[in-house]
Scaffold this active site. Structure first.
Site, mmCIF file in Angstrom:
data_model
loop_
_atom_site.group_PDB
_atom_site.id
_atom_site.type_symbol
_atom_site.label_atom_id
_atom_site.label_comp_id
_atom_site.label_asym_id
_atom_site.label_seq_id
_atom_site.Cartn_x
_atom_site.Cartn_y
_atom_site.Cartn_z
ATOM 1 N N HIS A 31 14.032 9.589 2.399
ATOM 2 C CA HIS A 31 13.299 9.890 3.742
ATOM 3 C C HIS A 31 13.490 8.801 4.388
ATOM 4 C CE1 HIS A 31 9.738 8.630 1.620
ATOM 5 N NE2 HIS A 31 9.628 7.622 2.017
ATOM 6 N N HIS A 39 9.765 2.564 6.410
ATOM 7 C CA HIS A 39 10.451 1.600 5.484
ATOM 8 C C HIS A 39 11.651 3.067 5.509
ATOM 9 C CE1 HIS A 39 7.067 4.354 4.423
ATOM 10 N NE2 HIS A 39 8.279 4.974 3.910
ATOM 11 N N GLU A 61 11.266 1.791 0.236
ATOM 12 C CA GLU A 61 10.693 2.514 -1.230
ATOM 13 C C GLU A 61 11.425 3.033 -1.907
ATOM 14 O OE1 GLU A 61 8.900 5.452 1.004
ATOM 15 O OE2 GLU A 61 7.169 5.902 -1.436
#
Ligand code: CO
Length: 135
Positions: free
Chosen positions: A7, A78, A128
């Site tokens: 994502h 992020h 991440e």
């Protein structure tokens, strides 16, 4: 091994307004909202072919996103890569000198195990890594 772009996360000051944008204006599917208690964020996910948009907002007005929004304003927060073996990837990247924001993975949205690489290690981008425990 990194297997997909899981994502892209956007920090938003007004979660409901941003949900309405992606749902009504852009016509994306809204998967729902979820609190990531350890990260002190409320998240909202919009799956889009092979990946998702994640809106992130401070949980109960607390946590690191408060500072982010104050200092930098709304924007890309992020990107997240999915790993099929998080521990192996973390070990491999530590070996290469990458710095992480925590010593161990924690539990993030969707009950995934997650860990963040320090932006200093990645051209200023907060990255991440996650590993889905099911599905
Ligand atoms: Co995320």
């Amino acid at each position: 091994m990194i297997v997909s772009l899981d994502h892209i996360a956007i920090a938003v000051p007004d979660l409901q307004k941003s949900i309405a944008r992606f749902l009504e204006d852009f016509g994306l599917n809204y998967e729902g909202s979820e609190d990531a208690v350890e990260a002190k964020t409320t998240t909202a996910f919009f799956p889009v072919k092979g990946t998702s948009i994640e809106l992130v907002h401070p949980l109960n007005g607390e946590g690191p996103l408060v500072n982010f929004l104050e200092k930098r304003g709304p924007g890309i927060h992020h990107i997240c890569f999915e790993s099929d073996d998080l521990d192996a990837d973390v070990a491999r990247l530590r070996e290469k000198g990458y710095q992480f924001l925590s010593d161990e993975p924690t539990i993030g949205a969707h009950n995934a195990r997650v860990i963040f690489i320090h932006p200093k290690s990645c051209d200023g981008v907060l990255i991440e890594l996650n590993e889905h425990t099911h599905g």
